[in-house]
Design a protein around this motif. Sequence first.
Motif, PDB file in Angstrom:
ATOM      1  N   GLN A 194       3.979 -12.620   9.721  1.00  0.00           N
ATOM      2  CA  GLN A 194       2.730 -13.178   9.219  1.00  0.00           C
ATOM      3  C   GLN A 194       2.007 -12.170   8.331  1.00  0.00           C
ATOM      4  N   ALA A 195       1.957 -10.914   8.764  1.00  0.00           N
ATOM      5  CA  ALA A 195       1.293  -9.882   7.965  1.00  0.00           C
ATOM      6  C   ALA A 195       2.028  -9.670   6.645  1.00  0.00           C
ATOM      7  N   ALA A 196       3.367  -9.696   6.693  1.00  0.00           N
ATOM      8  CA  ALA A 196       4.156  -9.526   5.476  1.00  0.00           C
ATOM      9  C   ALA A 196       3.934 -10.697   4.516  1.00  0.00           C
ATOM     10  N   PHE A 197       3.914 -11.915   5.059  1.00  0.00           N
ATOM     11  CA  PHE A 197       3.689 -13.111   4.249  1.00  0.00           C
ATOM     12  C   PHE A 197       2.324 -13.044   3.566  1.00  0.00           C
ATOM     13  N   ALA A 198       1.314 -12.652   4.332  1.00  0.00           N
ATOM     14  CA  ALA A 198      -0.045 -12.561   3.784  1.00  0.00           C
ATOM     15  C   ALA A 198      -0.140 -11.481   2.719  1.00  0.00           C
TER      16      ALA A 198
END
Length: 257
Positions: free
Chosen positions: A129-133
């Motif tokens: 999720q952090a990478a996607f954001a």
Amino acid sequence: MTTRPLEDRATRLFILLAAFFCVNAVLAEFIGVKIFALEDTLGLKPFEWNLFGQTGSLNFTAGTLLWPIVFIMTDTVNEYYGRRGVRFISWLAAGLIVYGFAFAFVAIHLAPASWWVGVAKDQGVPDYQAAFAAVFGQGLWTIWGSLIAFIIGQLIDVSVFHRIRRATGERHAWLRATGSTAVSQLIDSFVVLYIAFVIGPQHWPTSLFLAVGSLNYLYKMAAAIALIPLLYLARAAIHRYLGHARAAELREHAAGA
């Protein structure tokens, strides 16, 4: 007998050029978050530049791979469909860029499935999720800077293109294509950095702003010059597709309009 719109080759060509232009512009915005090292990519020894008291290696956004194609598409549409054609595809691309980022923003804020967050741990991504954001959630200053620079650059490009065309007639297609790119990208290269990194939260010093802007501009111009043969190949393909008479008719109308 009246020709149906989609049976007209000139109409189908415009749709093709507009679609290819828009997908390149939108894709360039999204992949532009990645910064790559040109020397390492080519297996060359790092080149340490020194401009305005700043030093560094040749690092560019991945979006620069696609922008030269956008320049070619702009000049091709300009050649055959004139100012109105370029302005239409430019505003269409800008709208699609905003549309794309809007849905990326929505996707970022959707609650992630708990199993999905850690699904890529084995690939070195502990929090998906952090990478996607981080990848899709480019800063608003960068998004708006890039979008404003794109619109300004396109409007300047079409104006300079036709000024050169009036001066040279139908000769020297390379000159009006490269000349319009030279002026428009000089503005574009500095506007995007000024909005995103000078008045934005990072507050770059003037020396860094000038150094990075100059380097980006030189890269774009080198790419534009290298792609001149592609411009002539596109013209030859269009003339074969439309027929020389129809192609000449479109070019004459574009120049007059």
